[in-house]
Scaffold this motif. Sequence first.
Motif, short mmCIF file in Angstrom:
data_model
loop_
_atom_site.label_atom_id
_atom_site.label_comp_id
_atom_site.label_asym_id
_atom_site.label_seq_id
_atom_site.Cartn_x
_atom_site.Cartn_y
_atom_site.Cartn_z
N ARG A 117 -14.40 -25.66 -1.55
CA ARG A 117 -14.73 -26.28 -0.26
C ARG A 117 -13.48 -26.52 0.58
NH1 ARG A 117 -15.82 -31.53 1.91
NH2 ARG A 117 -15.54 -32.59 -0.08
N MET A 118 -12.37 -26.80 -0.11
CA MET A 118 -11.12 -27.05 0.62
C MET A 118 -10.52 -25.76 1.17
SD MET A 118 -9.46 -29.76 -2.10
CE MET A 118 -7.96 -30.07 -1.19
N VAL A 119 -10.46 -24.71 0.34
CA VAL A 119 -9.77 -23.49 0.76
C VAL A 119 -10.74 -22.44 1.30
CG1 VAL A 119 -7.91 -23.89 -0.88
CG2 VAL A 119 -9.83 -22.44 -1.55
N GLN A 120 -12.06 -22.68 1.14
CA GLN A 120 -13.09 -21.77 1.67
C GLN A 120 -12.99 -20.37 1.09
OE1 GLN A 120 -15.72 -22.63 4.08
NE2 GLN A 120 -15.10 -24.54 3.11
N GLU A 121 -12.60 -20.27 -0.19
CA GLU A 121 -12.52 -18.95 -0.82
C GLU A 121 -12.68 -19.16 -2.32
OE1 GLU A 121 -9.13 -16.60 0.29
OE2 GLU A 121 -9.41 -15.28 -1.45
N VAL A 122 -13.73 -18.55 -2.88
CA VAL A 122 -14.04 -18.79 -4.29
C VAL A 122 -12.95 -18.25 -5.22
CG1 VAL A 122 -15.64 -18.13 -6.13
CG2 VAL A 122 -16.53 -18.94 -3.97
N GLY A 123 -12.48 -17.02 -4.94
CA GLY A 123 -11.47 -16.44 -5.81
C GLY A 123 -10.20 -17.26 -5.85
N LEU A 124 -9.75 -17.68 -4.69
CA LEU A 124 -8.55 -18.52 -4.62
C LEU A 124 -8.79 -19.86 -5.31
CD1 LEU A 124 -5.71 -19.09 -3.57
CD2 LEU A 124 -6.75 -19.80 -1.39
N ALA A 125 -9.98 -20.41 -5.13
CA ALA A 125 -10.29 -21.69 -5.78
C ALA A 125 -10.20 -21.58 -7.29
CB ALA A 125 -11.70 -22.14 -5.37
N GLU A 126 -10.67 -20.46 -7.83
CA GLU A 126 -10.60 -20.29 -9.28
C GLU A 126 -9.14 -20.19 -9.74
OE1 GLU A 126 -11.85 -16.71 -11.05
OE2 GLU A 126 -12.13 -17.63 -13.02
N GLU A 127 -8.33 -19.47 -8.96
CA GLU A 127 -6.90 -19.35 -9.32
C GLU A 127 -6.25 -20.73 -9.33
OE1 GLU A 127 -4.94 -16.62 -6.75
OE2 GLU A 127 -6.39 -15.01 -7.12
N ILE A 128 -6.54 -21.54 -8.34
CA ILE A 128 -5.94 -22.88 -8.26
C ILE A 128 -6.42 -23.75 -9.42
CG2 ILE A 128 -5.94 -25.01 -6.90
CD1 ILE A 128 -5.91 -23.21 -4.38
N ALA A 129 -7.72 -23.65 -9.74
CA ALA A 129 -8.25 -24.42 -10.87
C ALA A 129 -7.60 -23.98 -12.17
CB ALA A 129 -9.77 -24.25 -10.94
N GLN A 130 -7.41 -22.67 -12.32
CA GLN A 130 -6.75 -22.16 -13.52
C GLN A 130 -5.31 -22.66 -13.60
OE1 GLN A 130 -7.69 -20.17 -16.04
NE2 GLN A 130 -9.74 -19.51 -15.42
N ASP A 131 -4.68 -22.78 -12.46
CA ASP A 131 -3.30 -23.30 -12.43
C ASP A 131 -3.27 -24.74 -12.92
OD1 ASP A 131 -0.55 -23.08 -11.83
OD2 ASP A 131 -0.88 -24.21 -9.97
N ALA A 132 -4.28 -25.52 -12.53
CA ALA A 132 -4.37 -26.90 -13.02
C ALA A 132 -4.58 -26.91 -14.52
CB ALA A 132 -5.51 -27.63 -12.31
N LEU A 133 -5.37 -25.95 -15.01
CA LEU A 133 -5.60 -25.86 -16.45
C LEU A 133 -4.30 -25.54 -17.19
CD1 LEU A 133 -7.47 -25.65 -18.95
CD2 LEU A 133 -7.83 -23.24 -18.34
N VAL A 134 -3.53 -24.63 -16.65
CA VAL A 134 -2.24 -24.28 -17.27
C VAL A 134 -1.33 -25.51 -17.33
CG1 VAL A 134 -0.12 -22.93 -16.97
CG2 VAL A 134 -2.37 -21.84 -16.65
N THR A 135 -1.34 -26.28 -16.26
CA THR A 135 -0.53 -27.51 -16.23
C THR A 135 -0.97 -28.47 -17.34
OG1 THR A 135 -0.29 -27.27 -13.84
CG2 THR A 135 0.26 -29.41 -14.78
N ALA A 136 -2.27 -28.57 -17.52
CA ALA A 136 -2.78 -29.43 -18.60
C ALA A 136 -2.34 -28.91 -19.96
CB ALA A 136 -4.31 -29.50 -18.52
N LEU A 137 -2.40 -27.60 -20.13
CA LEU A 137 -2.00 -27.02 -21.41
C LEU A 137 -0.53 -27.27 -21.70
CD1 LEU A 137 -3.94 -23.64 -21.13
CD2 LEU A 137 -4.28 -25.38 -22.90
N GLU A 138 0.26 -27.36 -20.65
CA GLU A 138 1.70 -27.62 -20.83
C GLU A 138 1.98 -29.10 -21.10
OE1 GLU A 138 3.31 -24.08 -17.82
OE2 GLU A 138 3.23 -26.18 -17.14
N ARG A 139 1.26 -29.97 -20.40
CA ARG A 139 1.61 -31.40 -20.45
C ARG A 139 0.88 -32.19 -21.52
NH1 ARG A 139 2.01 -33.26 -14.09
NH2 ARG A 139 3.47 -31.64 -13.42
N TRP A 140 -0.41 -31.94 -21.68
CA TRP A 140 -1.20 -32.81 -22.54
C TRP A 140 -0.75 -32.81 -24.01
CZ3 TRP A 140 -6.96 -32.09 -20.59
CH2 TRP A 140 -7.03 -32.51 -19.26
N PRO A 141 -0.28 -31.66 -24.54
CA PRO A 141 0.23 -31.75 -25.92
C PRO A 141 1.40 -32.72 -26.07
CG PRO A 141 -0.21 -29.47 -25.33
CD PRO A 141 -0.34 -30.28 -24.06
N LYS A 142 2.13 -32.98 -24.95
CA LYS A 142 3.28 -33.89 -25.01
C LYS A 142 2.87 -35.32 -24.66
CE LYS A 142 6.22 -30.12 -23.33
NZ LYS A 142 6.96 -29.59 -22.15
#
Length: 432
Positions: free
Chosen positions: A27-52
């Motif tokens: 809804r923010m970026v008005q593009e589904v593909g880009l939204a998925e990429e951004i969400a995946q980026d948030a997931l990668v950040t979680a994978l990096e930080r949460w184990p620590k």
Amino acid sequence: MASHETHRAIDAVWRIESAKVIAKVARMVQEVGLAEEIAQDALVTALERWPKTGVPDNPGAWLMAVAKRRAIDHLRRRKLLALKHEELGHELELEQEMAFADVDEPGSGEDGADDYGDDLLRLIFTACHPVLSTEARIALTLRLLGGLSTDEIARAFLVPEPTVAQRIVRAKRTLAEARVPFEVPGPEERGARLASVLEVIYLIFNEGYSATSGGDWMRPALCDEALRLGRVLAELATQEPEVHGLVALMEIQASRAKARTGPSGEPILLLEQNRARWDHILIRRGFAALARAEALGGALGPYALQAAIAACHARAPTGADTDWQRIAALYDALAQLMPSPVVELNRAVALAMAFGPATGLEVADALLAEPLMKNYHLLPSVRADFLFKLGRLDEAHAEFERAASLTRNLRERELLLARAAACMPDGAPRLS
């Protein structure tokens, strides 16, 4: 928490929260593909930080906040490049929203249930847009709304992973190139678009309920996912009777899942199932959804009619108690509303059970000239059953074998060959 436990927790959180995050960002970026990429980026950040740092108290809100910040960064860069006034206004609006977001204090109220609901509804309508092929709609829906990986979708549908990956990439590109808006369509368009959404969900369910190919009769995970999507949609589109009709149909059909296969995974047909193994909680949920569809008024639509047929089976204590005349009448109504060769074949079965196999065979025979049924294995399978009941065993044998040669499901082929063998005096398969 050990690293592998953290990763397992992240996987579970992602499966639950990914659709909400993607929907919000889209809804923010008005593009589904880009939204998925951004969400995946948030997931990668979680994978990096949460184990620590450990899994946060509200991991969904954490992912949402990170994804929204990435989206804001993207919009800011886009603004700097394009300097479009409309985008500047949009960004200012979003930054106002962001002012209330707080990673350390998630759940502060800016993402209320209504916002989530609206965003999810937009995501469902976008992923199921008619501009996409049916295969692409299914893959994209499972990816964006089910949180399934490309590998999981490929395994579910028994197609190569690169094929699924290409479908998803092309689907996102098609949506972007067609400038499909991230929105719920207006009243004039909503009916047709909703039909597309329901079709995709039911196709996913059907592939799980009766697999078209492979070595398993069912793929329960696909049934579960379709049912979950249907329930979500029913909570979002509360005034749409066909949504509740579809949910009712899936709930009642899913109730038979444990009774549909034997100990070795062999298919067990409806009238031979142990009804004590049917899930009566799902049946009650199905009845409630059907009542909800009926309460919304008007004539029943195709899914509600099919749910009413399923309810007839669910209400019968035994196969012999089934109200086949009522089912035949419902199929008559369905054939009027949604004429198709497959509906006509199902109507033939109901007529045969209500009025005798000769009546059903007459209807089925009329389908032999239908081009769409030329390689549809259930036509010879149904005809074979009628012929068997009429004592025309040689013809029944040939039809069961023809049906077995057409199906791509190994379990179903075994069942059909066993029925062909039963047509012979000594029960032995005949070479042909």
